[in-house]
Design an enzyme around this catalytic site. Structure first.
Site, short mmCIF file in Angstrom:
data_model
loop_
_atom_site.label_atom_id
_atom_site.label_comp_id
_atom_site.label_asym_id
_atom_site.label_seq_id
_atom_site.Cartn_x
_atom_site.Cartn_y
_atom_site.Cartn_z
N ARG A 104 -75.24 -19.23 12.83
CA ARG A 104 -75.60 -17.88 13.27
C ARG A 104 -76.94 -17.95 13.97
O ARG A 104 -77.92 -18.40 13.40
CB ARG A 104 -75.77 -16.95 12.06
CG ARG A 104 -74.51 -16.46 11.50
CD ARG A 104 -74.68 -15.20 10.68
NE ARG A 104 -75.89 -15.07 9.88
CZ ARG A 104 -76.16 -14.04 9.12
NH1 ARG A 104 -75.31 -13.04 9.07
NH2 ARG A 104 -77.26 -13.98 8.41
N THR A 108 -79.88 -13.04 17.29
CA THR A 108 -78.75 -12.16 17.63
C THR A 108 -77.74 -12.04 16.48
O THR A 108 -76.91 -11.14 16.47
CB THR A 108 -77.99 -12.71 18.86
OG1 THR A 108 -77.40 -13.98 18.48
CG2 THR A 108 -78.90 -12.92 20.04
N ASP A 200 -79.25 -18.05 1.26
CA ASP A 200 -78.66 -18.86 2.32
C ASP A 200 -77.85 -20.00 1.69
O ASP A 200 -78.42 -20.94 1.13
CB ASP A 200 -79.76 -19.42 3.23
CG ASP A 200 -79.17 -20.09 4.46
OD1 ASP A 200 -78.34 -21.01 4.29
OD2 ASP A 200 -79.53 -19.69 5.58
C1 PRP Z 1 -73.81 -18.93 7.15
C2 PRP Z 1 -72.53 -18.96 6.35
C3 PRP Z 1 -71.51 -18.47 7.32
C4 PRP Z 1 -72.28 -17.45 8.12
C5 PRP Z 1 -71.93 -16.09 7.61
O1 PRP Z 1 -73.90 -20.03 7.97
O2 PRP Z 1 -72.25 -20.22 5.83
O3 PRP Z 1 -70.99 -19.48 8.17
O4 PRP Z 1 -73.68 -17.71 7.89
O5 PRP Z 1 -72.49 -15.12 8.41
P1 PRP Z 1 -71.65 -14.16 9.36
O6 PRP Z 1 -70.48 -13.68 8.57
O7 PRP Z 1 -72.62 -13.08 9.67
O8 PRP Z 1 -71.25 -14.94 10.57
P2 PRP Z 1 -75.21 -20.34 8.82
O9 PRP Z 1 -75.09 -19.72 10.17
O10 PRP Z 1 -76.42 -19.97 8.03
O11 PRP Z 1 -75.11 -21.89 9.06
P3 PRP Z 1 -75.15 -23.08 7.99
O12 PRP Z 1 -73.86 -23.05 7.23
O13 PRP Z 1 -75.27 -24.27 8.87
O14 PRP Z 1 -76.35 -22.89 7.10
N1 URA Z 2 -75.30 -16.58 5.45
C1 URA Z 2 -75.71 -16.93 4.21
O1 URA Z 2 -75.81 -18.13 3.90
N2 URA Z 2 -76.00 -15.95 3.34
C2 URA Z 2 -75.90 -14.66 3.65
O2 URA Z 2 -76.19 -13.80 2.79
C3 URA Z 2 -75.48 -14.31 4.94
C4 URA Z 2 -75.17 -15.29 5.82
#
Ligand code: PRP
Ligand code: URA
Length: 209
Positions: A104, A108, A200
């Site tokens: 993400r 944005t 996270d």
């Molecule tokens: C987190 C999570 C999802 C996403 C959820 O990943 O593991 O993939 O955010 O958010 P959304 O429903 O608003 O898209 P992140 O982008 O933090 O990446 P990561 O898994 O590499 O930490």
């Molecule tokens: N991604 C995460 O890892 N945690 C949240 O709460 C939302 C997005």
């Protein structure tokens, strides 16, 4: 119409509460996530088709159910989806694993794709997409769209914690996809984190913060 399955088993809820605790470290967090994934996998695979096959027991020949296909793929959304993969593989050891890399954008909040490697012939597989967090729904929805563009017809989404916003978003764009979650939390905060959530997930799994 997409069905939302809330897997409300006491063991899953107990383990999830420990994961939510900010003092739970990465080792325990990872172990609990895999344990929950295995338990949730039971629900996610509940409607897999079977066919009756002949089997010779020590007593006699009989016809009994066998999975109709061994083409099952687990597709974690990187990174955090990796934390759910081993648990599912314990349950379905013959499953193939594909990877979709999405993160993400911090400003944005839109998903950005950076990696994709899927099993050959993915269009004929039953695909289980895994990601612990369903927040806005952008990442999961992108992964589902991507798989459908590759011809996948039977796909389900398994997440640990979801926000109502994320569920609505995925159901709007993917009304054909069943969603499995362990909990639906209250809402998203201004940073699009799930409240109360567990923070996270990727950072907690991999100890990066
Ligand atoms: C987190 C999570 C999802 C996403 C959820 O990943 O593991 O993939 O955010 O958010 P959304 O429903 O608003 O898209 P992140 O982008 O933090 O990446 P990561 O898994 O590499 O930490
Ligand atoms: N991604 C995460 O890892 N945690 C949240 O709460 C939302 C997005």
């Amino acid at each position: 119409m997409s069905i939302l399955h809330i897997v409300n088993h006491p063991l899953i809820q107990h383990k999830l509460t420990i994961m939510r605790n900010k003092d739970t470290g990465s080792k325990d967090f990872r172990e609990l996530l895999n344990e929950i994934s295995m338990l949730m996998g039971y629900e996610v695979t509940k409607n897999l088709a079977t066919v009756d096959v002949s089997v010779m027991t020590p007593i006699c020949e009989t016809k009994k159910p066998f999975l109709a296909t061994d083409k099952i793929a687990v597709v974690p959304i990187l990174r955090a989806g990796l934390g759910m993969t081993d648990g599912l593989l314990k349950l379905i050891p013959f499953a193939k694993v594909g990877h979709i890399g999405l993160y993400r954008d911090e400003t944005t909040h839109e998903p950005v794709e950076y990696y994709c490697k899927l099993p050959t012939g993915i269009e004929d597989f039953v695909v289980i997409v895994v990601d612990p967090m369903l927040a806005t729904g952008g990442s999961s929805s992108s992964a589902l769209t991507f798989l459908k563009l590759r011809g996948v017809k039977d796909v389900r989404l398994m997440c640990l914690v979801a926000a109502p916003e994320g569920i609505s978003y995925v159901q709007k764009y993917h009304p054909d996809v069943d969603i499995y979650v362990a909990a639906v939390d209250e809402k998203l905060n201004q940073d699009k984190y799930i409240v109360p959530g567990l923070g996270d997930a990727g950072d907690r799994i991999f100890g990066t913060k």
